[in-house]
Design a protein around this motif. Structure first.
Motif, PDB file in Angstrom:
ATOM      1  N   GLU A  85      58.711  57.188   1.363  1.00  0.00           N
ATOM      2  CA  GLU A  85      59.106  57.130   3.033  1.00  0.00           C
ATOM      3  C   GLU A  85      58.931  55.999   3.590  1.00  0.00           C
ATOM      4  O   GLU A  85      59.636  55.454   4.628  1.00  0.00           O
ATOM      5  N   LEU A  86      57.610  55.425   3.528  1.00  0.00           N
ATOM      6  CA  LEU A  86      57.352  53.972   4.333  1.00  0.00           C
ATOM      7  C   LEU A  86      58.500  52.966   3.673  1.00  0.00           C
ATOM      8  O   LEU A  86      58.863  52.208   4.765  1.00  0.00           O
ATOM      9  N   LYS A  87      58.649  52.825   2.509  1.00  0.00           N
ATOM     10  CA  LYS A  87      59.515  51.793   2.022  1.00  0.00           C
ATOM     11  C   LYS A  87      60.864  52.148   2.410  1.00  0.00           C
ATOM     12  O   LYS A  87      61.942  51.273   2.252  1.00  0.00           O
ATOM     13  N   GLU A  88      61.205  53.240   2.580  1.00  0.00           N
ATOM     14  CA  GLU A  88      62.521  53.750   3.112  1.00  0.00           C
ATOM     15  C   GLU A  88      63.038  53.183   4.353  1.00  0.00           C
ATOM     16  O   GLU A  88      64.132  53.122   4.747  1.00  0.00           O
ATOM     17  N   ASP A  89      62.038  53.218   5.258  1.00  0.00           N
ATOM     18  CA  ASP A  89      62.223  53.030   6.734  1.00  0.00           C
ATOM     19  C   ASP A  89      62.357  51.453   6.915  1.00  0.00           C
ATOM     20  O   ASP A  89      61.382  50.661   6.414  1.00  0.00           O
ATOM     21  N   LEU A  90      63.558  50.961   7.543  1.00  0.00           N
ATOM     22  CA  LEU A  90      63.731  49.601   7.760  1.00  0.00           C
ATOM     23  C   LEU A  90      62.656  48.970   8.718  1.00  0.00           C
ATOM     24  O   LEU A  90      62.419  47.831   8.511  1.00  0.00           O
ATOM     25  N   ASN A  91      62.124  49.619   9.599  1.00  0.00           N
ATOM     26  CA  ASN A  91      60.972  49.137  10.409  1.00  0.00           C
ATOM     27  C   ASN A  91      59.535  48.984   9.802  1.00  0.00           C
ATOM     28  O   ASN A  91      58.484  48.240  10.391  1.00  0.00           O
ATOM     29  N   HIS A  92      59.643  49.666   8.720  1.00  0.00           N
ATOM     30  CA  HIS A  92      58.025  49.667   8.000  1.00  0.00           C
ATOM     31  C   HIS A  92      58.114  49.027   6.607  1.00  0.00           C
ATOM     32  O   HIS A  92      57.158  48.972   6.222  1.00  0.00           O
ATOM     33  N   ARG A  93      59.228  48.876   6.047  1.00  0.00           N
ATOM     34  CA  ARG A  93      59.329  48.403   4.527  1.00  0.00           C
ATOM     35  C   ARG A  93      58.629  47.124   4.382  1.00  0.00           C
ATOM     36  O   ARG A  93      58.029  46.956   3.110  1.00  0.00           O
ATOM     37  N   ARG A  94      58.279  46.248   5.262  1.00  0.00           N
ATOM     38  CA  ARG A  94      57.841  45.038   5.108  1.00  0.00           C
ATOM     39  C   ARG A  94      56.220  45.108   5.159  1.00  0.00           C
ATOM     40  O   ARG A  94      55.402  44.157   4.595  1.00  0.00           O
ATOM     41  N   ILE A  95      55.556  46.248   5.405  1.00  0.00           N
ATOM     42  CA  ILE A  95      54.259  46.123   5.426  1.00  0.00           C
ATOM     43  C   ILE A  95      53.760  46.538   3.922  1.00  0.00           C
ATOM     44  O   ILE A  95      54.220  47.123   3.245  1.00  0.00           O
ATOM     45  N   PRO A  96      53.037  45.430   3.551  1.00  0.00           N
ATOM     46  CA  PRO A  96      52.565  45.171   1.957  1.00  0.00           C
ATOM     47  C   PRO A  96      51.637  46.339   1.695  1.00  0.00           C
ATOM     48  O   PRO A  96      50.815  47.108   2.537  1.00  0.00           O
ATOM     49  N   VAL A  97      51.916  47.235   0.533  1.00  0.00           N
ATOM     50  CA  VAL A  97      51.052  48.477   0.098  1.00  0.00           C
ATOM     51  C   VAL A  97      50.705  48.117  -1.223  1.00  0.00           C
ATOM     52  O   VAL A  97      51.469  47.665  -2.178  1.00  0.00           O
TER      53      VAL A  97
END
Length: 152
Positions: A85-97
């Motif tokens: 879900e995080l990586k599908e979202d354009l506004n959140h996908r750059r947050i490193p996990v």
């Protein structure tokens, strides 16, 4: 202060998504031992992780994390689902996990990378190694690598 310490950011927010209190304690010891003094936000299940990341419910004022350390085996929403879900979202996908799991299953590693995890680590069995691993993670992600800013 070493040259590497001078390159550390002034602050960092880390979201730790972990349901095992012993692992949380060891990770916090690892953060405390690092030259960076991050603010560590801890949630214990996948639902709360998503609420924090998307600033909903009790987490409406949560900061955008500079790094997420994610366990896979979580109550409620799984770590895989949080990651997807995080990586599908354009506004959140750059947050490193970083997926940090006790699983030895190759399928878990493949799934994590298929969902665009930035790294996948197996939790060490011994406390000292566990703490040292977290210190290395901090050093890698906040000293050696260049992370994107949260600005568009």
């Amino acid at each position: 202060m070493t040259e590497a310490d001078a390159d550390l950011p002034d602050s960092a927010d880390i979201l730790l998504v972990e349901d095992n209190p012993g692992d949380v304690r060891l990770m916090k010891e690892g953060f405390d031992a690092s030259p960076l003094d991050p603010t560590v936000h801890t949630v214990t299940d996948g639902d709360d992780a998503l609420e924090f990341l998307f600033q909903r419910g009790d987490y409406v004022d949560a900061p955008r994390p500079d790094l997420v350390i994610l366990d896979l085996n979580l109550p409620r929403t799984s770590g895989d689902d949080v990651l997807a879900e995080l990586k599908e979202d354009l506004n959140h996908r750059r947050i490193p996990v970083i997926v940090f799991t006790s699983s030895q299953a190759e399928d878990d590693v493949i799934t994590s990378y298929n969902y665009h995890a930035n790294a996948c680590l197996t939790k060490p069995d011994h406390a000292t190694e566990f703490i040292e691993t977290i210190g290395r993670v901090v050093e890698l992600w906040f000293t050696l690598l260049r992370l994107p800013s949260d600005e568009e």
